[in-house]
Design a protein around this motif. Sequence first.
Motif, PDB file in Angstrom:
ATOM      1  N   TYR A   1       0.840  -1.193   0.000  1.00 36.11           N
ATOM      2  CA  TYR A   1       0.000   0.000   0.000  1.00 36.11           C
ATOM      3  C   TYR A   1       0.881   1.251   0.000  1.00 36.11           C
ATOM      4  CZ  TYR A   1      -3.185   3.549   1.879  1.00 36.11           C
ATOM      5  OH  TYR A   1      -3.914   4.688   2.076  1.00 36.11           O
ATOM      6  N   GLU A   2       0.530   2.210  -0.896  1.00 35.86           N
ATOM      7  CA  GLU A   2       1.285   3.457  -1.034  1.00 35.86           C
ATOM      8  C   GLU A   2       2.789   3.201  -1.182  1.00 35.86           C
ATOM      9  OE1 GLU A   2       0.197   6.130   2.165  1.00 35.86           O
ATOM     10  OE2 GLU A   2      -1.386   6.980   0.905  1.00 35.86           O
TER      11      GLU A   2
ATOM     12  N   ASN B   1       0.746  -4.403  -9.073  1.00 35.17           N
ATOM     13  CA  ASN B   1      -0.596  -4.642  -9.569  1.00 35.17           C
ATOM     14  C   ASN B   1      -1.407  -3.351  -9.472  1.00 35.17           C
ATOM     15  OD1 ASN B   1       0.309  -7.371  -9.388  1.00 35.17           O
ATOM     16  ND2 ASN B   1      -1.830  -8.021  -9.307  1.00 35.17           N
ATOM     17  N   VAL B   2      -1.871  -2.862 -10.618  1.00 38.33           N
ATOM     18  CA  VAL B   2      -2.714  -1.671 -10.618  1.00 38.33           C
ATOM     19  C   VAL B   2      -4.086  -2.055 -10.059  1.00 38.33           C
ATOM     20  CG1 VAL B   2      -3.743   0.140 -12.035  1.00 38.33           C
ATOM     21  CG2 VAL B   2      -1.502  -0.792 -12.636  1.00 38.33           C
ATOM     22  N   ARG B   3      -4.589  -1.241  -9.146  1.00 41.94           N
ATOM     23  CA  ARG B   3      -5.929  -1.463  -8.598  1.00 41.94           C
ATOM     24  C   ARG B   3      -6.721  -0.169  -8.652  1.00 41.94           C
ATOM     25  NH1 ARG B   3      -4.788  -4.670  -2.886  1.00 41.94           N
ATOM     26  NH2 ARG B   3      -3.013  -5.916  -3.601  1.00 41.94           N
TER      27      ARG B   3
ATOM     28  N   SER C   1       0.393   6.029 -10.505  1.00 39.02           N
ATOM     29  CA  SER C   1       1.237   7.172 -10.148  1.00 39.02           C
ATOM     30  C   SER C   1       2.155   6.865  -8.965  1.00 39.02           C
ATOM     31  CB  SER C   1       0.383   8.396  -9.829  1.00 39.02           C
ATOM     32  OG  SER C   1      -0.492   8.118  -8.749  1.00 39.02           O
ATOM     33  N   GLN C   2       1.864   5.808  -8.210  1.00 40.27           N
ATOM     34  CA  GLN C   2       2.768   5.415  -7.125  1.00 40.27           C
ATOM     35  C   GLN C   2       4.165   5.117  -7.668  1.00 40.27           C
ATOM     36  OE1 GLN C   2       2.222   5.210  -3.751  1.00 40.27           O
ATOM     37  NE2 GLN C   2       0.174   6.083  -4.049  1.00 40.27           N
TER      38      GLN C   2
ATOM     39  N   ASP D   1       1.013   8.421 -17.817  1.00 34.16           N
ATOM     40  CA  ASP D   1       2.142   9.354 -17.714  1.00 34.16           C
ATOM     41  C   ASP D   1       2.665   9.422 -16.287  1.00 34.16           C
ATOM     42  OD1 ASP D   1       2.225  10.060 -20.383  1.00 34.16           O
ATOM     43  OD2 ASP D   1       0.802  11.710 -20.143  1.00 34.16           O
ATOM     44  N   GLY D   2       1.770   9.221 -15.313  1.00 30.79           N
ATOM     45  CA  GLY D   2       2.165   9.313 -13.908  1.00 30.79           C
ATOM     46  C   GLY D   2       3.174   8.279 -13.481  1.00 30.79           C
TER      47      GLY D   2
END
Length: 1010
Positions: free
Chosen positions: A726-727, A741-743, A751-752, A778-779
Amino acid sequence: MAAAAINAALWVVGKALAPIKDGLLEAWAATTGLAPNIRELKLELLVAEGMLDNARGRQPCSPALGMLLHELRQLAYGAGDVLDELDYFRIQDALDGTHNAADAHGRGCVHGLVRDACYTAKAVGKRFSCCSLPCAQDDSHSGVSEKEPPKLKFDRVGISERMKDIIDKLKPVCAKVSTVLNAELLASNPTTQHNTMAQPRTTTPYIIEPTLYGRDTQKKSIVEHIIHGEYSENKLITVLPIVGVGGIGKTTFTQHVYQEVKSHFDVAVWLCASQSFNAASLAQEAVKQIPRSKDEKEGSSDQYLIEQRLKAMRFLLVLDDVWTHHEDEWKKLLAPFSKGQEKGNVVIVTTRSLDVANKVKTIDYPIEMGRLEAADFMKLFEACVFGDDQQPWKSHPGLFDVGNKIVGNLKGNPLAAKTVGRLLRNKLSLDHWTIILESKEWELQTNDNDIMLALKLSYDYLLFDLKQCFSYFALFPEDYEFGSEELIHLWIGLGILHSSDHNKRIEDIGLSYLNDLVNHGFLKKNEKDDGSYYIVHDLLHELAVKVSSHECLSIRSSNMWSVQISPHVRHLSIIIENTEVNDRITFENCKKEMIALGKRLKVETLRTLMLFGEHHGSFAKTLGEWLREARDLRTIYLSQVSYNVDKDMLFNFSKLVRLRYLRIKSLPHYQGLCLPSSLVRLYHVEVLDLQEWKGSFGLKGHISNLVKLRHFLVPNYNCFLHDGIYEVGKLEFLRELRKFNVRNENGFELSQLGKLTELGGSLEICDLEKVQTKEEADGSKLIHKSRLHKLELEWNINRTNKDPTGEKDVLESLRPHSNLQNLCIRGHGGTNCPTWLGANLCVKNLESLELHNVSWIDLPPLGDMFLVDESGEEHLCFTQSPTFNNLKFLRLSCIQRLSKWVVSGPHSVSYQNLKRLELTNTTNVESSCGGNGFCYLFAHLEVLIIFNCPELFEVPFFHPTCCQQEAPMAWFPRLESLTITHCPNLLSLPPIPWTRGPCYVDVKNAGSVF
């Protein structure tokens, strides 16, 4: 010794100052009432640092100064500990968005502290992301369902008192050190300083050891090359370096070579360079050894005289004991030797440094001089002890067994045999020899011709940071095999590596130190099938133990009762041998000795703990009892763990607030173990190595608390510990994130990744279909990640909805840096190949490219490719752009639009570096003929795999009618493996021979062929 103590004290003072260099701690402390204490402590440490820095380079000789410096060093350790602890609570406040520094002793200050916390949070926010973790009711949305362990309470009053105590002690100690240093400076002069320096070693060409043990074959080879072989022909000068550690016999060997070949040269010169390589001095000495010529001019320079005297002469030059290589000095020395008319001149250089050997050599490889073989070494040992006695053990049979053990300890080093021989021959009795064996008395000998002094000369020559790196090898078992990353990570955990250049990472500095230790002969690099590894050279492990004995201690379970323990030990390793659990009596005795050991150690000052041996877990409870007070640990390495770390041994694990490095290797069959949940509250951790951890880790979602984490190492086969953090963007120093993994949840957005500016290594990004916009993509800022070597981009192939236009834009925005070496794209639903992989190719240096299940209407520049559009029409896809320069691995899988691939067509590209090619599950590909009268050869292809291509009727990349070669030729000259399966329409294979060597072939379910 005092000079070394100055450097050691300066290093500790510098480490103590580290927490307050960026100003964050002082800003936070302003709200706690501790700012005056920190400022005063900082000033005292800066005074000490300045004083010690000014003293560097001097050669003080006062024993009193050494003792004072030791006191200063201990106080600096304490100062660093208290500032480190303060920084821990500062990070805790920043992470939680709270200000827990206020305590029951605040006496009315609580309101002011809470008020000021907002200001502090803003200041800290520039460095750390201060978003707090989600509340309990939000767990289902965040993906973080675990409850964090409780926080440690901040004892402001206790820390304040500790700081004041250290300040009160630092002031008088610094004053006394300054007084002694100034007194020594006034009393010293250049002459006395010079006299304290070690005198340079001198050697001669005359044979001192008449018998050359174990080197005859090597000597004969060199002599033959010099007299009749490659060194005697063609070249004007051949430089022949002989490299090996101190005491290995380089000079003795060269003396024998010199005496045997010198008659074949007109002039033979022997020069001992020693530690200072000065071309002018060496030339002056060389002139004395070269016969005068008839027409010499008086007053000519030494260089001119050498040139004139050697003009028509063939010479042999020996440069013995060369320590350094300064290119200008080297060229200056060789210049007059290089102007003669005769060829076949030879320069023999002996050196301890592999770096020197590689820089001066003109042959393919330096001649490495290693340990003597066992039989040869025993003959040398017998000669050193018994002299000319041809049957020594017959006269002294009772000494053979203990003598054999002593020989084993000497690691085949000739100088070690001579040192020990002098001690043993004094008294040929079993008692005397046993004492020598058990005490290793030869390590204490300090004469010029003793082994430890010879080895320590090399150590003394190292820079201080390299000495630090080397000294910690003492904690590992002999012959331990180190990986390069393993060593660098350990040095990070120990706080050895630092960089004043913001553009240079400390990992790069660590790699530089590693190479330096190899080049100086302290480490040896070996190769295995799974990569390279490093070992400490033979007796140099004993040297590491000796030079680090003040602070480092390695104990084997077999000698716990006899080991000498310094009261200042801070780094401890324990090696439990398997014999300790053979029976109950042995086990209980070992357990008692371990309890006694705990009473002898000053456990509360330990900074490093290493445990080795597959049965050390049997003593976990015993160790745990006396490790309860070990709260200062910064480096922990537990090998072959069979217990829960916090519940069975390190009972105070949650209080190890200064921990930097944690490496745990569990035994294979202990998979039910769990890492301590409190680990996520140890904010100073920089290296977390779980590559060989088989157990579970319940709080991976909270890993982002570890805001200083640089290396989070997980097993190669399982990246689950990386994909659910997380974060993760809070880990701004993280060097590698294997999987993300994108959630559609806060804390798991793409963006993380953009916040991880130091990210390198490999990265797999999954579930990219959840990225909806170009701006989100882009992030990730992949284009700025210049150290990223491998990238995998994956869309879920089982998703129900695809957005071709949106996915096309997303992939276009996921452009990586041009340094990328390996790229894999899976399941992309867009219509086009991204321009950065096609028309505007920016990843030209790719070594590996994998495309799986993409439906593009154009492909990367891989030759003439024919694709089928939605209407069933076939069209040529060719991208007019630069091609891949170094592609070694290519895999195309499930490319259903691909109907034909013509490698040797009009737009053919070069595959000269390709080693592995796979074409799988591509149901529509039919043929790959070129038809231009040209057959393309894959010169380096080693593996070719074609699987499940039902329409294929020719093996790709060859068409038998397109080549007019008359003689048989190897189409894939380096092919080692050919696999073709499930290709029912295949009609033919390339004509034999396919390759020049043996090849594994597996062809089945392949139409009329097989």
